[in-house]
Scaffold this motif. Structure first.
Motif, PDB file in Angstrom:
ATOM      1  N   LEU A 106     -14.564  -1.229   2.624  1.00  0.00           N
ATOM      2  CA  LEU A 106     -13.488  -0.447   2.006  1.00  0.00           C
ATOM      3  C   LEU A 106     -12.880  -1.239   0.846  1.00  0.00           C
ATOM      4  O   LEU A 106     -13.541  -2.060   0.240  1.00  0.00           O
ATOM      5  N   LEU A 107     -11.630  -0.967   0.498  1.00  0.00           N
ATOM      6  CA  LEU A 107     -10.883  -1.791  -0.448  1.00  0.00           C
ATOM      7  C   LEU A 107      -9.894  -2.629   0.351  1.00  0.00           C
ATOM      8  O   LEU A 107      -9.383  -2.171   1.381  1.00  0.00           O
ATOM      9  N   PRO A 108      -9.588  -3.840  -0.075  1.00  0.00           N
ATOM     10  CA  PRO A 108      -8.727  -4.712   0.725  1.00  0.00           C
ATOM     11  C   PRO A 108      -7.287  -4.221   0.767  1.00  0.00           C
ATOM     12  O   PRO A 108      -6.785  -3.631  -0.194  1.00  0.00           O
ATOM     13  N   HIS A 109      -6.647  -4.448   1.881  1.00  0.00           N
ATOM     14  CA  HIS A 109      -5.219  -4.199   2.050  1.00  0.00           C
ATOM     15  C   HIS A 109      -4.481  -5.532   1.948  1.00  0.00           C
ATOM     16  O   HIS A 109      -5.090  -6.603   1.952  1.00  0.00           O
ATOM     17  N   LEU A 110      -3.151  -5.469   1.896  1.00  0.00           N
ATOM     18  CA  LEU A 110      -2.336  -6.681   1.802  1.00  0.00           C
ATOM     19  C   LEU A 110      -1.124  -6.545   2.704  1.00  0.00           C
ATOM     20  O   LEU A 110      -0.419  -5.522   2.663  1.00  0.00           O
ATOM     21  N   ALA A 111      -0.894  -7.565   3.536  1.00  0.00           N
ATOM     22  CA  ALA A 111       0.303  -7.573   4.391  1.00  0.00           C
ATOM     23  C   ALA A 111       1.536  -7.840   3.539  1.00  0.00           C
ATOM     24  O   ALA A 111       1.634  -8.869   2.878  1.00  0.00           O
ATOM     25  N   MET A 112       2.492  -6.896   3.564  1.00  0.00           N
ATOM     26  CA  MET A 112       3.706  -7.031   2.754  1.00  0.00           C
ATOM     27  C   MET A 112       4.820  -7.764   3.497  1.00  0.00           C
ATOM     28  O   MET A 112       5.842  -8.107   2.908  1.00  0.00           O
TER      29      MET A 112
ATOM     30  N   VAL B   8      -6.329  -8.117   4.008  1.00  0.00           N
ATOM     31  CA  VAL B   8      -6.927  -7.461   5.174  1.00  0.00           C
ATOM     32  C   VAL B   8      -8.215  -6.763   4.749  1.00  0.00           C
ATOM     33  O   VAL B   8      -8.213  -5.941   3.819  1.00  0.00           O
ATOM     34  N   ILE B   9      -9.304  -7.092   5.435  1.00  0.00           N
ATOM     35  CA  ILE B   9     -10.612  -6.488   5.161  1.00  0.00           C
ATOM     36  C   ILE B   9     -11.057  -5.718   6.403  1.00  0.00           C
ATOM     37  O   ILE B   9     -11.250  -6.308   7.474  1.00  0.00           O
TER      38      ILE B   9
ATOM     39  N   PRO C 225      -0.577  -3.684 -13.511  1.00  0.00           N
ATOM     40  CA  PRO C 225      -0.651  -3.682 -12.052  1.00  0.00           C
ATOM     41  C   PRO C 225      -0.139  -2.429 -11.367  1.00  0.00           C
ATOM     42  O   PRO C 225      -0.351  -2.257 -10.188  1.00  0.00           O
ATOM     43  N   SER C 226       0.549  -1.537 -12.067  1.00  0.00           N
ATOM     44  CA  SER C 226       1.132  -0.367 -11.398  1.00  0.00           C
ATOM     45  C   SER C 226       0.905   0.899 -12.201  1.00  0.00           C
ATOM     46  O   SER C 226       1.808   1.726 -12.346  1.00  0.00           O
ATOM     47  N   SER C 227      -0.301   1.079 -12.720  1.00  0.00           N
ATOM     48  CA  SER C 227      -0.575   2.265 -13.524  1.00  0.00           C
ATOM     49  C   SER C 227      -1.499   3.248 -12.826  1.00  0.00           C
ATOM     50  O   SER C 227      -1.322   4.457 -12.943  1.00  0.00           O
ATOM     51  N   ASP C 228      -2.496   2.744 -12.089  1.00  0.00           N
ATOM     52  CA  ASP C 228      -3.431   3.650 -11.431  1.00  0.00           C
ATOM     53  C   ASP C 228      -2.966   3.935 -10.013  1.00  0.00           C
ATOM     54  O   ASP C 228      -1.800   3.733  -9.682  1.00  0.00           O
ATOM     55  N   MET C 229      -3.885   4.394  -9.165  1.00  0.00           N
ATOM     56  CA  MET C 229      -3.542   4.648  -7.773  1.00  0.00           C
ATOM     57  C   MET C 229      -4.374   3.787  -6.825  1.00  0.00           C
ATOM     58  O   MET C 229      -3.859   3.225  -5.870  1.00  0.00           O
ATOM     59  N   GLY C 230      -5.671   3.641  -7.097  1.00  0.00           N
ATOM     60  CA  GLY C 230      -6.552   2.939  -6.170  1.00  0.00           C
ATOM     61  C   GLY C 230      -6.221   1.473  -5.985  1.00  0.00           C
ATOM     62  O   GLY C 230      -6.280   0.950  -4.869  1.00  0.00           O
ATOM     63  N   PHE C 231      -5.836   0.774  -7.080  1.00  0.00           N
ATOM     64  CA  PHE C 231      -5.604  -0.667  -7.023  1.00  0.00           C
ATOM     65  C   PHE C 231      -4.121  -1.034  -7.113  1.00  0.00           C
ATOM     66  O   PHE C 231      -3.781  -2.210  -7.038  1.00  0.00           O
ATOM     67  N   ALA C 232      -3.258  -0.042  -7.288  1.00  0.00           N
ATOM     68  CA  ALA C 232      -1.830  -0.319  -7.481  1.00  0.00           C
ATOM     69  C   ALA C 232      -1.200  -0.829  -6.190  1.00  0.00           C
ATOM     70  O   ALA C 232      -1.565  -0.402  -5.096  1.00  0.00           O
ATOM     71  N   PRO C 233      -0.245  -1.752  -6.289  1.00  0.00           N
ATOM     72  CA  PRO C 233       0.503  -2.177  -5.097  1.00  0.00           C
ATOM     73  C   PRO C 233       1.335  -1.034  -4.553  1.00  0.00           C
ATOM     74  O   PRO C 233       1.651  -0.068  -5.266  1.00  0.00           O
ATOM     75  N   TYR C 234       1.679  -1.128  -3.280  1.00  0.00           N
ATOM     76  CA  TYR C 234       2.484  -0.083  -2.658  1.00  0.00           C
ATOM     77  C   TYR C 234       3.887  -0.091  -3.255  1.00  0.00           C
ATOM     78  O   TYR C 234       4.506  -1.139  -3.416  1.00  0.00           O
ATOM     79  N   GLY C 235       4.373   1.070  -3.625  1.00  0.00           N
ATOM     80  CA  GLY C 235       5.694   1.174  -4.236  1.00  0.00           C
ATOM     81  C   GLY C 235       5.917   2.593  -4.731  1.00  0.00           C
ATOM     82  O   GLY C 235       5.112   3.502  -4.479  1.00  0.00           O
ATOM     83  N   GLU C 236       6.985   2.801  -5.473  1.00  0.00           N
ATOM     84  CA  GLU C 236       7.340   4.145  -5.899  1.00  0.00           C
ATOM     85  C   GLU C 236       6.293   4.752  -6.817  1.00  0.00           C
ATOM     86  O   GLU C 236       5.983   5.940  -6.714  1.00  0.00           O
TER      87      GLU C 236
ATOM     88  N   MET D  73     -11.086  -7.778  -3.110  1.00  0.00           N
ATOM     89  CA  MET D  73     -11.997  -6.660  -3.095  1.00  0.00           C
ATOM     90  C   MET D  73     -13.229  -7.048  -2.317  1.00  0.00           C
ATOM     91  O   MET D  73     -13.738  -8.142  -2.417  1.00  0.00           O
ATOM     92  N   SER D  74     -13.716  -6.106  -1.489  1.00  0.00           N
ATOM     93  CA  SER D  74     -14.811  -6.434  -0.594  1.00  0.00           C
ATOM     94  C   SER D  74     -16.022  -6.951  -1.346  1.00  0.00           C
ATOM     95  O   SER D  74     -16.685  -7.890  -0.923  1.00  0.00           O
ATOM     96  N   GLY D  75     -16.370  -6.373  -2.497  1.00  0.00           N
ATOM     97  CA  GLY D  75     -17.556  -6.767  -3.238  1.00  0.00           C
ATOM     98  C   GLY D  75     -17.512  -8.181  -3.734  1.00  0.00           C
ATOM     99  O   GLY D  75     -18.538  -8.780  -4.040  1.00  0.00           O
ATOM    100  N   ARG D  76     -16.324  -8.766  -3.836  1.00  0.00           N
ATOM    101  CA  ARG D  76     -16.224 -10.111  -4.400  1.00  0.00           C
ATOM    102  C   ARG D  76     -16.703 -11.178  -3.436  1.00  0.00           C
ATOM    103  O   ARG D  76     -16.996 -12.293  -3.838  1.00  0.00           O
TER     104      ARG D  76
END
Length: 549
Positions: free
Chosen positions: A395-401, A421-422, A134-145, A1-4
């Protein structure tokens, strides 16, 4: 996260926190493990001889953390100017590789060309603790179904243009309440308004009302939500061991769960859960008594589609927390900083007041949302505020999958899977190659005939990304924009504004303090005066500002 990033820097520079003391005791005991992890990280960094983005020299163990100052978006912009190429730079923050994106062309490559590769989020134990896993919200959840379904739900049922418009009377009523309080301050003559407090309370009340309905003042829920949003921001913006030294955190195992920040997150989660459970239960009771009851607020909407989207109760609560996290600070910061820039630049204040008052029908006490379409300069002021002061500058950080080759200009760079990714939206929106006089407040650039007349913030113009772009663009931008515009228009329609005695326009300080979102270092204290009564000079300030609550 950018703020960290900033907090990590503070952790290194100031050995005063209990967590740092704990870390200083642990690190010597685990130094062999840390050195091994650092060596492994360097081997991964070689990437089989493939060309990586350029990097500045790093230190053992901490990598480049020592190069990040107390304003990380500024530090990263300066580092990229010296060590980056084609808008890309690779930093190792702790043991974690981070791709820093600092130009429109690089942002386009990451957020459009390879959006499918970079659409995930890094793991966060703090987010997991607060947001039901890890997969309950939308903003911080990993990409998936789950994320795809949550995103579809929010964009289809909560933030359509029609749905946002349906809340216009609620927004106008909240604005009316704030204007009434400010009139009381104006009548007191010597009571200043703390604009940060006033705008944050307003934005929070708008979101609270949208989430839980008109009776949100019951039992002080609005103030409790505001307190919890502030706790979330502090937790997300803090130093979390596993995000910079995941191998060390894994080796410590359950011990890391006893760190103070994690315990604070569990306590905050319990408070969120109790509050949201009450709201959901109240809504369920009302729905049972009135089967044909329309969906009045976000909670009603989520309950009405929970079977269609397979939402559990925890999913519903996590999405509601997301709405508060994203909806409060963004709107309030834009309002506060817009007023600060207008006070610093009185010629723009005069021009915007003229437009607002001209296009508000005579005899109408307040600006209504239907009047805003005839106020292009208002939209230009909001855009220029977002350009100079994006609320989340990284922004919020992205992650290379997956492993990926990113081509920017004449360069092709290999990005290993697992790289964080920042995107430095702040640096991009001040890029002198994209913006005329990039450090000046010039709303005219967004007007017809201006140099940026065709540029918008909806994810298609990569020189302007206050809400991100691609799959992870903020879905609530229409809601935020509606909240900001109706309030800003009424602040300028209903009042003249004065600074405290002895303070000139150039003294208004927009220096930032970094966190999950940026905040002005100094409070903006202003005196509202009824229209036509401004003295044009400063105003003596009472020691205690008017209470925005």
């Amino acid at each position: 996260m950018s703020g960290r990033l900033e907090v990590a820097y503070q952790l290194i520079m100031h050995a005063t926190t209990p967590l740092l003391i704990m870390l200083m005791l642990i690190v010597p005991l685990l130094l062999p493990l840390l050195l091994n992890l650092a060596a492994s990280s360097r081997r991964r960094g070689n990437n089989g001889g493939k060309k990586l983005p350029p990097s500045p020299p790093a230190l053992p163990i901490i990598g480049h953390l020592h190069l990040v100052g107390d304003l990380p978006h500024v530090s990263l912009r300066d580092l990229a100017a010296s060590h980056g190429r084609d808008g890309l730079m690779l930093l190792r923050l702790g043991a974690v590789p981070n791709l820093i994106v600092s130009s429109p062309s690089a942002a386009r490559a990451v957020l459009r060309t390879h959006d499918h590769v970079f659409a995930s989020r890094p793991a966060s134990a703090i987010a997991d603790a607060l947001m039901y896993g890890p997969s309950s919200d939308m903003g911080f959840a990993p990409y998936g179904e789950h994320w795809r379904q949550a995103r579809k739900l929010v964009t289809t049922h909560l933030f359509t243009v029609k749905k946002v418009h349906s809340y216009r009377h609620d927004r106008e009523e909240e604005v009316r309440l704030v204007m009434a309080k400010m009139r009381e301050s104006a009548a007191a003559s010597t009571a200043a308004v703390d604009m940060s407090e006033a705008m944050n309370a307003f934005a929070n009340d708008v979101v609270t009302r949208a989430v839980s309905g008109k009776l949100f003042w019951a039992e002080g829920r609005n103030k409790l939500f505001r307190e919890l949003v502030g706790i979330n921001a502090a937790l997300f913006g803090g130093f979390n061991l596993e995000e910079y030294f995941p191998g060390l955190a894994s080796s410590l195992g359950f011990l890391s769960r006893w760190f103070p920040r994690y315990r604070q997150a569990r306590h905050a989660h319990k408070r969120w859960d109790e509050l949201l459970e009450t709201i959901i239960s109240d809504h369920e009771l009302e729905r049972r008594h009135s089967i044909s009851m329309p969906c009045r607020d976000f909670t009603d909407v989520l309950l009405s589609v929970q079977q269609e989207y397979g939402l559990t109760r925890d999913h519903t609560k996590a999405i509601l927390i997301d709405l508060f996290n994203a909806g409060t600070d963004t709107s309030s910061l834009v309002l506060e900083l817009a007023m600060a820039e207008l006070m610093r630049n009185p010629q723009h204040m005069t021009k915007l007041q003229g437009e607002v008052r001209k296009h508000t029908p005579e005899g109408q006490e307040m600006v209504e949302e239907e009047n805003l379409a005839s106020m292009p300069y208002l939209r230009a002021v909001v855009k220029e505020t977002l350009r100079l002061h994006p609320p989340a500058p990284l922004l919020l950080p992205h992650l290379a999958m997956a492993d990926c080759t990113v081509v920017v200009g004449d360069g092709a760079y290999s990005i290993p899977s697992g790289t964080r990714v920042i995107v430095n939206a702040w640096a991009i929106s001040r890029d002198p190659e994209s913006w005329e006089k990039p450090d000046e407040f010039m709303p005219e650039r967004f007007m017809d005939g201006g140099s940026a007349a065709a540029v918008d913030f909806k994810g298609n113009d990569f020189e302007f990304l206050p809400f991100g772009a691609g799959r992870r663009i903020c879905p609530g931008l229409n809601f935020a924009l509606a909240t900001v515009e109706i309030m800003l228009a009424n602040l300028l329609h209903c009042f003249e504004w004065e600074l405290p005695n002895g303070m000139e326009a150039e003294d208004v300080d927009t220096t930032e303090v970094f966190g999950l979102t940026i905040h002005p270092k100094e409070k903006l204290m202003l005196f509202p005066k009824p229209r036509g009564t401004s003295t044009g000079g400063g105003h003596s300030m009472q020691a205690e500002a008017a209470d925005p609550e």
